[in-house]
Scaffold this motif. Structure first.
Motif, PDB file in Angstrom:
ATOM      1  N   GLY A 270       0.745  -1.230   0.095  1.00  0.00           N
ATOM      2  CA  GLY A 270      -0.123  -0.202   0.087  1.00  0.00           C
ATOM      3  C   GLY A 270       0.970   1.178  -0.054  1.00  0.00           C
ATOM      4  O   GLY A 270       0.412   2.238  -0.871  1.00  0.00           O
ATOM      5  N   ALA A 271       1.820   1.292   0.822  1.00  0.00           N
ATOM      6  CA  ALA A 271       2.778   2.400   0.626  1.00  0.00           C
ATOM      7  C   ALA A 271       3.569   2.563  -0.428  1.00  0.00           C
ATOM      8  O   ALA A 271       3.298   3.953  -0.901  1.00  0.00           O
ATOM      9  CB  ALA A 271       3.730   2.389   1.864  1.00  0.00           C
ATOM     10  N   LEU A 272       4.065   1.511  -1.288  1.00  0.00           N
ATOM     11  CA  LEU A 272       4.663   1.868  -2.443  1.00  0.00           C
ATOM     12  C   LEU A 272       3.589   2.138  -3.617  1.00  0.00           C
ATOM     13  O   LEU A 272       3.910   2.890  -4.589  1.00  0.00           O
ATOM     14  CB  LEU A 272       5.333   0.417  -2.987  1.00  0.00           C
ATOM     15  CG  LEU A 272       6.579   0.202  -2.254  1.00  0.00           C
ATOM     16  CD1 LEU A 272       7.242  -1.044  -2.618  1.00  0.00           C
ATOM     17  CD2 LEU A 272       7.603   1.209  -2.492  1.00  0.00           C
ATOM     18  N   ALA A 273       2.238   1.548  -3.414  1.00  0.00           N
ATOM     19  CA  ALA A 273       1.451   1.964  -4.400  1.00  0.00           C
ATOM     20  C   ALA A 273       0.899   3.500  -4.269  1.00  0.00           C
ATOM     21  O   ALA A 273       0.845   4.111  -5.197  1.00  0.00           O
ATOM     22  CB  ALA A 273      -0.164   1.206  -4.167  1.00  0.00           C
ATOM     23  N   ALA A 274       0.868   4.227  -3.064  1.00  0.00           N
ATOM     24  CA  ALA A 274       0.502   5.286  -2.616  1.00  0.00           C
ATOM     25  C   ALA A 274       1.701   6.345  -3.226  1.00  0.00           C
ATOM     26  O   ALA A 274       1.589   7.339  -4.059  1.00  0.00           O
ATOM     27  CB  ALA A 274       0.427   5.862  -1.197  1.00  0.00           C
ATOM     28  N   PHE A 275       2.992   5.831  -2.978  1.00  0.00           N
ATOM     29  CA  PHE A 275       4.287   6.496  -3.572  1.00  0.00           C
ATOM     30  C   PHE A 275       4.167   6.634  -4.907  1.00  0.00           C
ATOM     31  O   PHE A 275       4.395   7.552  -5.741  1.00  0.00           O
ATOM     32  CB  PHE A 275       5.372   5.813  -2.897  1.00  0.00           C
ATOM     33  CG  PHE A 275       6.600   6.675  -3.710  1.00  0.00           C
ATOM     34  CD1 PHE A 275       7.194   7.657  -3.100  1.00  0.00           C
ATOM     35  CD2 PHE A 275       7.440   5.886  -4.666  1.00  0.00           C
ATOM     36  CE1 PHE A 275       8.397   8.522  -3.650  1.00  0.00           C
ATOM     37  CE2 PHE A 275       8.653   6.455  -5.269  1.00  0.00           C
ATOM     38  CZ  PHE A 275       9.070   7.741  -4.873  1.00  0.00           C
ATOM     39  N   SER A 276       4.058   5.436  -5.621  1.00  0.00           N
ATOM     40  CA  SER A 276       3.828   5.539  -7.152  1.00  0.00           C
ATOM     41  C   SER A 276       2.829   6.315  -7.771  1.00  0.00           C
ATOM     42  O   SER A 276       2.932   7.113  -8.823  1.00  0.00           O
ATOM     43  CB  SER A 276       3.559   4.021  -7.620  1.00  0.00           C
ATOM     44  OG  SER A 276       3.707   3.657  -8.830  1.00  0.00           O
ATOM     45  N   LEU A 277       1.806   6.175  -7.220  1.00  0.00           N
ATOM     46  CA  LEU A 277       0.632   6.907  -7.650  1.00  0.00           C
ATOM     47  C   LEU A 277       0.887   8.546  -7.462  1.00  0.00           C
ATOM     48  O   LEU A 277       0.597   9.409  -8.131  1.00  0.00           O
ATOM     49  CB  LEU A 277      -1.012   6.574  -7.094  1.00  0.00           C
ATOM     50  CG  LEU A 277      -1.324   5.324  -7.623  1.00  0.00           C
ATOM     51  CD1 LEU A 277      -2.506   4.836  -6.485  1.00  0.00           C
ATOM     52  CD2 LEU A 277      -1.836   5.332  -8.866  1.00  0.00           C
ATOM     53  N   ALA A 278       1.313   8.661  -6.390  1.00  0.00           N
ATOM     54  CA  ALA A 278       1.732  10.100  -6.192  1.00  0.00           C
ATOM     55  C   ALA A 278       2.534  10.885  -7.104  1.00  0.00           C
ATOM     56  O   ALA A 278       2.830  11.955  -7.273  1.00  0.00           O
ATOM     57  CB  ALA A 278       2.092  10.408  -4.494  1.00  0.00           C
TER      58      ALA A 278
END
Length: 91
Positions: free
Chosen positions: A25-33
């Motif tokens: 989830g943290a990497l997904a949020a970072f990637s989307l941001a």
């Protein structure tokens, strides 16, 4: 040294998938941001590597739990960055 009790084994079965799903989830949020295009799609998705590594390292029920937790984390991350709920569920 004593073996694991059934309660400790159950906790161990849940702990690693939860930690991996949080990392996903943290990497997904970072990637989307950082890499989200105008169409709402991230160019880079390193979270898949965390998920794949978890699937390769875990076995049995822990894989099922990981898949469930990652699905939830993915929907939350995509929804948080503007994807409609049904579209977020599709990713």
């Amino acid at each position: 040294m004593m073996g694991q009790t059934p309660e400790n084994a159950a906790i161990a079965t849940w702990r690693v998938p939860i930690v991996l799903a949080l990392a996903y989830g943290a990497l997904a949020a970072f990637s989307l941001a950082t890499t989200q295009t105008a169409a709402g799609i991230a160019v880079v998705w390193p979270s898949s590597g965390v998920f794949l590594a978890g699937l390769m390292l875990l076995g049995g029920r822990a894989r099922f739990y990981l898949a469930c937790f990652v699905a939830i984390a993915s929907v939350i991350a995509n929804s948080a960055f503007g994807a409609p709920l049904m579209m977020a569920a599709g990713f």
